[in-house]
Design a protein around this motif. Structure first.
Motif, mmCIF file in Angstrom:
data_model
loop_
_atom_site.group_PDB
_atom_site.id
_atom_site.type_symbol
_atom_site.label_atom_id
_atom_site.label_comp_id
_atom_site.label_asym_id
_atom_site.label_seq_id
_atom_site.Cartn_x
_atom_site.Cartn_y
_atom_site.Cartn_z
ATOM 1 N N ASN A 94 0.816 -1.223 0.000
ATOM 2 C CA ASN A 94 0.000 0.000 0.000
ATOM 3 C C ASN A 94 0.847 1.269 0.000
ATOM 4 O O ASN A 94 0.366 2.330 0.399
ATOM 5 C CB ASN A 94 -0.935 0.022 1.217
ATOM 6 N N SER A 96 3.330 3.975 -2.269
ATOM 7 C CA SER A 96 3.659 4.352 -3.645
ATOM 8 C C SER A 96 5.078 3.924 -4.010
ATOM 9 O O SER A 96 5.356 3.557 -5.154
ATOM 10 C CB SER A 96 3.484 5.866 -3.844
ATOM 11 N N TYR A 121 -1.136 3.203 -10.190
ATOM 12 C CA TYR A 121 -2.290 2.775 -10.973
ATOM 13 C C TYR A 121 -1.978 2.928 -12.460
ATOM 14 O O TYR A 121 -1.200 3.804 -12.866
ATOM 15 C CB TYR A 121 -3.528 3.614 -10.638
ATOM 16 N N GLU A 124 -5.621 6.464 -16.772
ATOM 17 C CA GLU A 124 -6.980 6.515 -17.290
ATOM 18 C C GLU A 124 -6.952 7.103 -18.697
ATOM 19 O O GLU A 124 -6.023 7.820 -19.083
ATOM 20 C CB GLU A 124 -7.864 7.378 -16.377
ATOM 21 N N GLY A 148 -7.442 12.836 -16.146
ATOM 22 C CA GLY A 148 -8.223 11.890 -15.353
ATOM 23 C C GLY A 148 -8.288 12.320 -13.911
ATOM 24 O O GLY A 148 -7.465 13.107 -13.430
ATOM 25 N N GLN A 149 -9.227 11.770 -13.199
ATOM 26 C CA GLN A 149 -9.445 12.158 -11.817
ATOM 27 C C GLN A 149 -8.470 11.465 -10.858
ATOM 28 O O GLN A 149 -8.149 12.001 -9.816
ATOM 29 C CB GLN A 149 -10.890 11.809 -11.420
ATOM 30 N N ARG A 150 -7.974 10.265 -11.227
ATOM 31 C CA ARG A 150 -7.159 9.491 -10.288
ATOM 32 C C ARG A 150 -5.678 9.714 -10.551
ATOM 33 O O ARG A 150 -5.206 9.663 -11.680
ATOM 34 C CB ARG A 150 -7.496 8.008 -10.420
ATOM 35 N N GLU A 151 -4.932 9.919 -9.457
ATOM 36 C CA GLU A 151 -3.483 10.077 -9.543
ATOM 37 C C GLU A 151 -2.846 8.689 -9.725
ATOM 38 O O GLU A 151 -3.140 7.748 -8.986
ATOM 39 C CB GLU A 151 -2.962 10.736 -8.266
ATOM 40 N N THR A 152 -1.948 8.556 -10.695
ATOM 41 C CA THR A 152 -1.330 7.241 -10.963
ATOM 42 C C THR A 152 -0.159 6.941 -10.045
ATOM 43 O O THR A 152 0.205 5.763 -9.873
ATOM 44 C CB THR A 152 -0.836 7.188 -12.419
ATOM 45 N N HIS A 153 0.497 7.953 -9.459
ATOM 46 C CA HIS A 153 1.692 7.804 -8.612
ATOM 47 C C HIS A 153 2.885 7.283 -9.389
ATOM 48 O O HIS A 153 3.922 6.946 -8.789
ATOM 49 C CB HIS A 153 1.422 6.866 -7.420
#
Length: 815
Positions: A94, A96, A121, A124, A148-153
């Motif tokens: 869990n 990054s 991730y 997107e 996109g809304q989500r951060e990929t890290h």
């Protein structure tokens, strides 16, 4: 912080603990994982193998431990490996990014291998891809999108791909990290060539592609605001023609068909109405119809090519539609009364435009006629009201609007008389905002009730032109009155019920849009006083000075030692009786006048005394204003010759005075300091005897008349006294009465010798009465006003000379 020094420890351990051969240094251990980049939350498996020649594990059992960052991770040795192979499993990663290390137990533990694990991730698909063409310099096609809304890290790379459909040319543009837009240069696209455009995102966990868009770059261009060249008025009612063009930078597009949008508004409105016009060339004018007649409109336009973004609105231009005859009907309100002298009806008719009425002209007048065809005209005006007379049998009139083009259809107005019927109660009017009133009432709905009429006018103005009205349906009980209302000014608002056969009784209230304290307070007056009571009254505040509805009068009063007493007075009374007052006391009284705004102003009445105290104060003030007259009544004006600065009179001066001839020349003015007789009659009156006998009481002014210091043998009681006047006779004491007039010479003493000092031009005074001497003589020489023809009562003039009064002689004494 652990992540920064763990690699150093690992490399140091490898360098110290590794076995050295001739050409290569072998590590002490190796570490293998299922993957160094994993999705967040996925499991991670790692294996650590310690070599046989590792110095840290020679000749002893090997025990290993695992750490993820600074956290201990459970592990297990692999069977039949003497502990040199160890395996660790992380069920859910869990972080990054984190370091996983393998160590040999000891004091302290020795790190022999390690690896960095990253998690994130997959990307997107890019969203909201759009492109816009810039037609000004430099010409470019700019595309932008959302990542996109989500951060990929994880590091994600974006690439923009274009495909020109007809030329088969493909272009790829690599974006810098974190950039989500790109401007395609002009050489890589054609304005009228169709293109396919999409965006691709790639990172260590995968890739994603946006939905492609297909467009012509010209259809994605935002044009500059167009220009309205002019607005023409065609020969059609309710129409305007707009001539327009593109801006000079896009003039090369004038032959292309464009989509435009026109918006209009009237001069007295703030709301725009928008009308789309599609597929039109800039060289073609645009007609806008179904507009109000004789109305000024402001127009703006904007433009786009096919589905391109709209340009900004152009600047406004205005035009006025053609004038036409008025249309629609008028709302009316009538007040009827009977003239007993002419036996006719006095009618006051008011009207206003209804929602359907259109004047269709800048100048409109109104005509009232007795017949529908316009005959029998009784009134014509440009105002919104009219007064006229009609026979008592008249039932209706007709109201028509007229302009230079024509006239409207007549509006029928029935003549309704006032009736003693009540249908409105509990009327109230309150401010709704800064420009309107909310009027509410309770109505009795009857079958013959038509509607309600609300009438209002400013109470400070006179004349029918200030009256306004509005109507409400019979099932309503409230109405909002709007208009040019002024704050702090009173308005009379009335609501009438209108029946089919007449007008009912109204309810009326006065209202203010905003109230403040009155501009003045009335003057309080004492009307009546008793031993322990005082009645105060005051007038009504003028309507123009009230600034609100008077709610109460509050009276504050107190005496010097007592408490403050308060009395509330009803606004309709305007009088109050202050009771339980202390006799012979002084009270102060304040008045406070309150309106609805709860602001008050004060008026003070001081000096209210009860019974005797009031009288004493009045007499005292009266005496101060008349102090000179009072002084003469209480204390006689007695001169003080002893304090005079006049020098004593010498005998030489006396001889000069004796030789004066008053009838021939003006006597020399000699300053006197003694009252003395130079000549005496043969007989003395009783008054003169008494005066001469009281020489000591009169401080030598009452010395014996013949005992003057200028007569031989004078022996006055006070030789240093200062007489103040001398009476000069023409002969000795024993001689008969002279034939020439006597002369009085007065001293210029600074003391108040008489009641008041004489002016520089002295008046005539009366002398003693003789047979041959005129009745008037003058001090300080002759006067133009002196003459034998004028007579003045001797008693009046002699009263002004108290010490010379003893010299007065009448005809009998002269004998």
């Amino acid at each position: 912080m652990i992540s920064s020094w763990v690699p150093v420890i690992v490399m140091l351990g490898i360098f110290v603990n590794g076995a050295r051969s001739e050409n290569v240094t072998r590590p002490c251990a190796t570490l293998q994982t299922s993957s160094s980049v994993v999705p967040i939350g996925s499991p991670v498996t790692a294996t650590c193998v310690i070599s046989e020649d590792c110095p840290l594990a020679v000749g002893q059992a090997v025990h290993t431990e695992w750490r993820l960052g600074d956290r201990l991770v459970p592990s297990s040795p692999v069977a039949n490996t003497s502990g040199r192979v160890s395996e660790a499993v992380i069920p859910s990663f869990n972080h990054s990014r984190a370091f996983l290390t393998c160590s040999i137990q000891g004091s302290p533990p020795q790190v022999v291998a390690g690896v960095e694990i990253r998690a994130g991730y997959p990307p997107e698909a890019p969203q909201n891809l759009s492109c816009q063409t810039n037609l000004t310099t430099p010409k470019r096609l700019t595309c932008s999108w959302d990542a996109g809304q989500r951060e990929t890290h994880l590091l994600t790379k974006y690439t923009l791909h274009t495909q020109i459909r007809y030329s088969k040319k493909n272009y790829t543009y690599q974006m810098p990290p974190g950039v989500c837009s790109f401007s395609i240069p002009r050489l890589d696209f054609g304005l009228f060539s169709e293109m396919i455009i999409y965006v691709r995102a790639v990172n260590d966990l995968g890739e994603a592609t946006s939905s492609p868009i297909t467009l012509e770059p010209i259809s994605a261009a935002k044009f500059d605001p167009p220009e309205i060249v002019k607005i023409e008025v065609p020969r059609k009612y309710g129409c305007l023609t707009l001539r327009w063009c593109l801006s000079r930078h896009q003039a090369w597009m004038s032959n292309q068909r464009m989509n435009i949008e026109v918006r209009l508004k009237t001069a007295d409105s703030n709301e725009w109405s928008e009308i789309p016009v599609n597929n039109i060339k800039p060289s073609r004018p645009v007609d806008q119809c179904r507009l109000l007649h004789w109305t000024r409109y402001f127009a703006q336009i904007r433009v786009r090519f096919q589905q391109s973004p709209w340009s900004e609105w152009s600047s406004s231009q205005s035009g006025v539609t053609l004038e036409s005859a008025p249309t629609g009907h008028l709302d009316s309100w009538m007040k009827v009364s009977q003239d007993d002298v002419t036996k006719q009806l006095n009618i006051h008719l008011f009207w206003k435009a209804s929602k359907q009425f259109r004047a269709n002209s800048q100048s409109v007048s109104y005509m009232v006629s007795a017949l529908k065809e316009g005959k029998g005209k009784v009134c014509s005006t440009r105002e919104n009201n009219c007064t006229f007379q009609l026979p008592r049998r008249a039932k209706k009139v007709y109201l028509t609007a007229v302009n230079s083009v024509g006239k409207s259809s007549p509006t029928e107005v029935r003549i309704l008389h006032h009736k003693d019927r009540e249908a409105v109660s509990h009327l109230k009017a309150v401010p709704r905002d800064n420009s309107s009133f909310l009027v509410e009432w309770e109505g009795a709905v009857t079958p013959d009730l038509v509607d309600y009429v609300a009438e209002w006018r400013p109470l400070l103005e006179t004349g029918l032109s200030h009256i306004r009205f509005d109507t409400a349906e019979k099932n309503r009980s409230s109405l909002v009155l709007t208009g040019s209302f002024e704050p702090d000014k009173p308005y009379g608002i009335s609501v009438y019920p209108r029946f089919k056969d007449g007008i009912g009784l109204p309810q009326t209230v006065n209202a203010y849009l905003r109230q403040k304290a009155p501009s003045m307070v009335p003057e309080m007056k004492i009307k009546k006083t008793w031993k322990s009571q005082v009645e105060l009254t005051w007038g009504e505040i003028p309507l123009a000075e009230r600034n609100g509805i008077i709610q109460s009068y509050k009276i504050f009063y107190w005496n010097e030692k007592g408490p403050i007493n308060i009395v509330n007075v009803d606004p309709a009374e305007r009088k109050v009786v202050l009771q339980n007052l202390k006799p012979l006391s002084r009270y102060e009284v304040f008045m406070m006048v309150s309106t609805m705004s709860l602001i008050a102003i004060f008026m003070i009445l001081t000096g209210i005394g009860v019974t005797l105290s009031l009288l004493v104060i009045f007499v005292f003030l009266k005496c101060l204003s008349k102090h000179k007259r009072l002084k003469r009544r209480l204390w006689p004006s007695v001169p003080d010759p002893a304090n005079s600065s006049i020098k004593r009179w010498t005998s030489e001066s006396t001889q000069d005075i004796r030789s004066l001839n008053v009838g021939q020349q003006e006597p020399n003015l000699v300053y006197l300091s003694h009252l003395s007789f130079l000549d005496l009659p043969m007989k003395l009156s009783k008054e003169e005897d008494l005066w001469s006998n009281n020489a000591e009481d009169t401080s030598d002014l009452g010395e014996s008349i013949c005992g003057s210091p200028f007569i031989p043998g004078y022996s006055g009681s006070n030789s240093d006294s200062v007489p103040y006047a001398t009476v000069i006779f023409s002969g000795p004491c024993s001689s008969p009465s002279p034939k020439k007039p006597h002369v009085y010479l007065r001293s210029e003493s600074t003391q108040p010798l008489l009641e008041r000092e004489e002016s520089f031009s002295p008046k005539c005074y009366q002398n003693m009465v003789t047979d041959e001497v005129s009745r008037e003589q003058c001090f300080f020489g002759p006067s133009h006003n002196c003459g034998p023809g004028e007579e003045t009562g001797p008693d009046i003039l002699w009263d002004d000379f108290p010490f010379l009064r003893a010299l007065a002689m009448n005809d009998i004494q002269n004998d």
